[in-house]
Design an enzyme around this catalytic site. Structure first.
Site, PDB file in Angstrom:
ATOM      1  N   ALA A  43      81.995  37.389  -5.109  1.00  0.00           N
ATOM      2  CA  ALA A  43      81.700  36.728  -3.828  1.00  0.00           C
ATOM      3  C   ALA A  43      80.249  36.258  -3.809  1.00  0.00           C
ATOM      4  CB  ALA A  43      81.950  37.697  -2.675  1.00  0.00           C
ATOM      5  N   ILE A 136      66.387  52.367 -15.960  1.00  0.00           N
ATOM      6  CA  ILE A 136      66.102  53.773 -16.304  1.00  0.00           C
ATOM      7  C   ILE A 136      67.090  54.669 -15.548  1.00  0.00           C
ATOM      8  CG2 ILE A 136      64.370  55.604 -16.310  1.00  0.00           C
ATOM      9  CD1 ILE A 136      62.223  53.431 -15.953  1.00  0.00           C
ATOM     10  N   LYS A 205      62.538  53.246  -2.842  1.00  0.00           N
ATOM     11  CA  LYS A 205      62.928  53.973  -4.067  1.00  0.00           C
ATOM     12  C   LYS A 205      62.360  55.394  -4.055  1.00  0.00           C
ATOM     13  CE  LYS A 205      63.014  49.660  -6.714  1.00  0.00           C
ATOM     14  NZ  LYS A 205      62.171  48.700  -7.452  1.00  0.00           N
TER      15      LYS A 205
HETATM   16  P1  NAP Z   1      69.885  37.434  -5.549  1.00  0.00           P
HETATM   17  O1  NAP Z   1      69.573  36.845  -6.875  1.00  0.00           O
HETATM   18  O2  NAP Z   1      69.265  36.833  -4.340  1.00  0.00           O
HETATM   19  O3  NAP Z   1      71.471  37.455  -5.403  1.00  0.00           O
HETATM   20  C1  NAP Z   1      72.113  37.754  -4.177  1.00  0.00           C
HETATM   21  C2  NAP Z   1      73.564  37.293  -4.287  1.00  0.00           C
HETATM   22  O4  NAP Z   1      74.247  37.664  -3.100  1.00  0.00           O
HETATM   23  C3  NAP Z   1      73.695  35.782  -4.446  1.00  0.00           C
HETATM   24  O5  NAP Z   1      74.702  35.495  -5.373  1.00  0.00           O
HETATM   25  C4  NAP Z   1      74.129  35.341  -3.045  1.00  0.00           C
HETATM   26  O6  NAP Z   1      74.940  34.168  -3.058  1.00  0.00           O
HETATM   27  C5  NAP Z   1      74.959  36.521  -2.623  1.00  0.00           C
HETATM   28  N1  NAP Z   1      75.109  36.610  -1.179  1.00  0.00           N
HETATM   29  C6  NAP Z   1      74.132  36.688  -0.256  1.00  0.00           C
HETATM   30  N2  NAP Z   1      74.686  36.711   0.976  1.00  0.00           N
HETATM   31  C7  NAP Z   1      76.018  36.644   0.806  1.00  0.00           C
HETATM   32  C8  NAP Z   1      77.139  36.627   1.691  1.00  0.00           C
HETATM   33  N3  NAP Z   1      76.970  36.688   3.006  1.00  0.00           N
HETATM   34  N4  NAP Z   1      78.386  36.551   1.171  1.00  0.00           N
HETATM   35  C9  NAP Z   1      78.556  36.506  -0.179  1.00  0.00           C
HETATM   36  N5  NAP Z   1      77.542  36.520  -1.073  1.00  0.00           N
HETATM   37  C10 NAP Z   1      76.290  36.584  -0.572  1.00  0.00           C
HETATM   38  O7  NAP Z   1      69.475  38.978  -5.516  1.00  0.00           O
HETATM   39  P2  NAP Z   1      69.353  39.984  -6.764  1.00  0.00           P
HETATM   40  O8  NAP Z   1      67.985  39.908  -7.337  1.00  0.00           O
HETATM   41  O9  NAP Z   1      70.517  39.810  -7.656  1.00  0.00           O
HETATM   42  O10 NAP Z   1      69.415  41.391  -6.017  1.00  0.00           O
HETATM   43  C11 NAP Z   1      70.639  41.918  -5.568  1.00  0.00           C
HETATM   44  C12 NAP Z   1      70.431  43.375  -5.150  1.00  0.00           C
HETATM   45  O11 NAP Z   1      69.991  44.129  -6.271  1.00  0.00           O
HETATM   46  C13 NAP Z   1      69.353  43.585  -4.085  1.00  0.00           C
HETATM   47  O12 NAP Z   1      69.737  44.656  -3.255  1.00  0.00           O
HETATM   48  C14 NAP Z   1      68.127  43.958  -4.886  1.00  0.00           C
HETATM   49  O13 NAP Z   1      67.209  44.725  -4.150  1.00  0.00           O
HETATM   50  C15 NAP Z   1      68.775  44.780  -5.975  1.00  0.00           C
HETATM   51  N6  NAP Z   1      68.016  44.874  -7.214  1.00  0.00           N
HETATM   52  C16 NAP Z   1      67.500  43.768  -7.770  1.00  0.00           C
HETATM   53  C17 NAP Z   1      66.817  43.856  -8.977  1.00  0.00           C
HETATM   54  C18 NAP Z   1      66.211  42.663  -9.634  1.00  0.00           C
HETATM   55  O14 NAP Z   1      65.459  42.843 -10.602  1.00  0.00           O
HETATM   56  N7  NAP Z   1      66.495  41.440  -9.181  1.00  0.00           N
HETATM   57  C19 NAP Z   1      66.680  45.109  -9.611  1.00  0.00           C
HETATM   58  C20 NAP Z   1      67.236  46.244  -8.994  1.00  0.00           C
HETATM   59  C21 NAP Z   1      67.902  46.110  -7.789  1.00  0.00           C
HETATM   60  P3  NAP Z   1      74.327  32.757  -3.581  1.00  0.00           P
HETATM   61  O15 NAP Z   1      74.143  32.957  -5.069  1.00  0.00           O
HETATM   62  O16 NAP Z   1      75.390  31.778  -3.285  1.00  0.00           O
HETATM   63  O17 NAP Z   1      73.053  32.558  -2.837  1.00  0.00           O
HETATM   64  N1  HSE Z   2      61.761  43.771  -6.791  1.00  0.00           N
HETATM   65  C1  HSE Z   2      62.068  44.956  -7.498  1.00  0.00           C
HETATM   66  C2  HSE Z   2      60.904  45.270  -8.442  1.00  0.00           C
HETATM   67  C3  HSE Z   2      63.326  44.776  -8.286  1.00  0.00           C
HETATM   68  O1  HSE Z   2      60.034  44.404  -8.613  1.00  0.00           O
HETATM   69  O2  HSE Z   2      60.841  46.370  -8.967  1.00  0.00           O
HETATM   70  C4  HSE Z   2      63.798  46.053  -8.944  1.00  0.00           C
HETATM   71  O3  HSE Z   2      64.199  46.989  -7.991  1.00  0.00           O
END
Ligand code: NAP
Ligand code: HSE
Length: 442
Positions: A43, A136, A205
């Site tokens: 989704a 990790i 975290k």
């Molecule tokens: P992202 O790149 O912004 O991806 C978010 C995704 O969710 C996108 O595909 C977006 O769709 C989708 N989305 C948002 N609202 C939606 C809705 N209402 N219905 C369906 N889909 C929806 O974010 P991300 O970096 O992958 O992060 C995702 C989660 O992982 C967050 O909680 C973040 O804190 C966590 N996280 C991220 C990292 C990192 O390094 N990025 C590391 C650890 C944890 P669209 O693609 O169409 O916009």
């Molecule tokens: N924004 C977060 C970071 C992604 O920089 O560590 C990983 O949780």
């Protein structure tokens, strides 16, 4: 072979990474687990958006409810981020008795008790390895591997974006704004970058780690949080001259009574996020770029260190796949709440207010170089019973504005803040004083 089918809610940086990693290693995982993992749907919000990770169009949908409710989908993986719709997604899945995997530390930090209660009520597991320190496996370490230890301290570099920025500022003398833009381009930064640079992501975290380590829920409001916005190249350079590296640390530690400003009602812990001077001799000082590291001290095991990539598509995908494997195995063996997460094992704990925490400090003052200025500063510190351990003042010309660096002996946070507020009022002191804690790792 048994198959477990899951739905991805979110196909962005992490969701795309999970899809790609499963393409690459799905067969290997199946051979290890004896269970095949199949993605049913992904989704997203915008079906027309160009995506870095090639997710087949046939898998994409903009209807997350349809994915959660689909009887063929056994596990929901929430990777959308945010705390509003994401909460709806997780609760909807748990109420259907479906296990949920999430990387969403903001969601857990804000609504953890409600989500874990829903998981327990509906007999569905909630997995969150990817929520702390990317690739990790520190959640499993605290929850399972170190279960035979009292956890004396946890020091973590848990925000990849801040560590990336601080590293490049130190190694290249780069400007804060330029390196933040690079962290965003590389997929490390949150959609709202202030979550990273103001310390909130690290606090989410650190709260999860503290709750796991001490068996009571640490509320976000109990976590003293400072970010890295106020850290300048000058401070990084002076810290280096003194033998330290500035890192944004998440700190969870038992506070010995001798280190408290005043007595409290229960065995106290400190839970906080702040930039700190880390001695160059300590291993955390050499954790660079988007790497994370968590050093954990247990009363049985002693010192341990967990190091790896803390942000980005692939490391986070690795943690999500580990949770998916656990979810699949727990489904296969019918195990619910196999390892309880936040069950109080030490009663209601007590987080020491930051004002009562005693530490050493680095202070940078910007002062006019004229006779008597330093005597006035030293006098105000002496009246507050705060001791100076060393001083640096680069040679300047009389009347010029110069930086003065003071290293301060152990002092309670509240006393230190009061003294600096008085020092800031001196006519010779220009700019707000900079105060950074020194982490002793005792
Ligand atoms: P992202 O790149 O912004 O991806 C978010 C995704 O969710 C996108 O595909 C977006 O769709 C989708 N989305 C948002 N609202 C939606 C809705 N209402 N219905 C369906 N889909 C929806 O974010 P991300 O970096 O992958 O992060 C995702 C989660 O992982 C967050 O909680 C973040 O804190 C966590 N996280 C991220 C990292 C990192 O390094 N990025 C590391 C650890 C944890 P669209 O693609 O169409 O916009
Ligand atoms: N924004 C977060 C970071 C992604 O920089 O560590 C990983 O949780």
């Amino acid at each position: 072979m048994q198959q477990v089918t899951f739905g991805l809610i979110g196909g962005g940086t992490v969701g795309g990474g999970v899809h790609q990693a499963l393409q690459r290693n799905g067969a290997l995982m199946a051979s290890r687990l004896g269970i095949g993992l199949t993605v049913a749907k992904v989704a997203v919000r915008d079906l027309t958006k160009a995506r870095a990770a090639a997710i087949p169009a046939g898998l994409l949908t903009d209807d997350w409810r349809g994915v959660v409710q689909d009887p063929a989908v056994q596990v929901i993986v929430e990777l959308m981020g945010g705390t509003t719709t994401a909460k709806e997604v997780v609760l909807a899945a748990l109420r259907l008795g479906k296990p949920v995997v999430t990387a969403n530390k903001a969601l857990l930090s804000t609504h953890g008790p409600e989500l874990f209660a829903a998981a327990a009520k509906h007999g569905a597991n909630l997995y969150y390895e990817a929520s702390v320190a990317g690739g990790i496996p520190v959640i499993k370490v605290l929850r399972e591997s170190l279960v035979g230890n009292r956890l004396i301290s946890v020091h973590g570099i848990v925000n990849g974006t801040c560590n990336y920025i601080l590293t490049r500022m130190k190694l290249e003398g780069a400007e804060f704004a330029d390196v933040l833009a690079d962290a965003q381009r590389l997929g490390y930064a949150e959609a709202e970058p202030s979550l990273d640079i103001d310390g909130h992501d690290a606090a989410h975290k650190t709260g999860i780690l503290a709750s796991l380590a001490h068996g009571f829920w640490v509320k976000p409001g109990q976590i003293h949080t400072e970010g890295i916005r106020g850290i300048s190249k000058l401070d990084i350079q002076f810290a280096a001259r003194l033998g330290y590296t500035i890192k944004l640390l998440g700190v969870v530690k038992q506070v010995p009574s001798a280190k408290r400003g005043r007595p409290g009602p229960c065995p106290p812990i400190q839970v906080a996020v702040y930039p700190a001077l880390v001695p160059d001799t300590h291993v955390l000082a050499s954790v660079n770029h988007a790497f994370n590291a968590i050093s954990v001290r247990g009363d049985v095991v002693g010192d341990t260190l967990f190091y790896g990539r803390g942000a980005g598509a692939e490391p986070t995908a690795s943690a999500v796949l580990s949770d998916l494997a656990d979810a699949a195995l727990d489904l296969k063996h019918g195990s619910h709440n196999r390892v309880p997460c936040f069950v109080a094992h030490s009663g209601d704990g007590c987080v020491v207010p930051m004002d009562d925490v005693v530490s050493r400090y680095y202070v940078r003052l910007t002062v006019v170089d004229r006779p008597g200025v330093f005597a006035r500063i030293a006098n105000l510190l002496a009246k507050a019973r705060i001791g100076i351990s060393s001083i640096i003042q680069p040679e300047g010309h009389a009347g010029e504005t110069v930086p003065v660096i003071l290293m301060i002996h152990d002092a309670p946070n509240a006393a230190m803040k009061r003294a600096l507020a008085q020092i800031a009022k001196l006519s010779a002191v220009k700019d707000a004083p900079v105060m950074i804690r020194v982490e002793p790792f005792e």
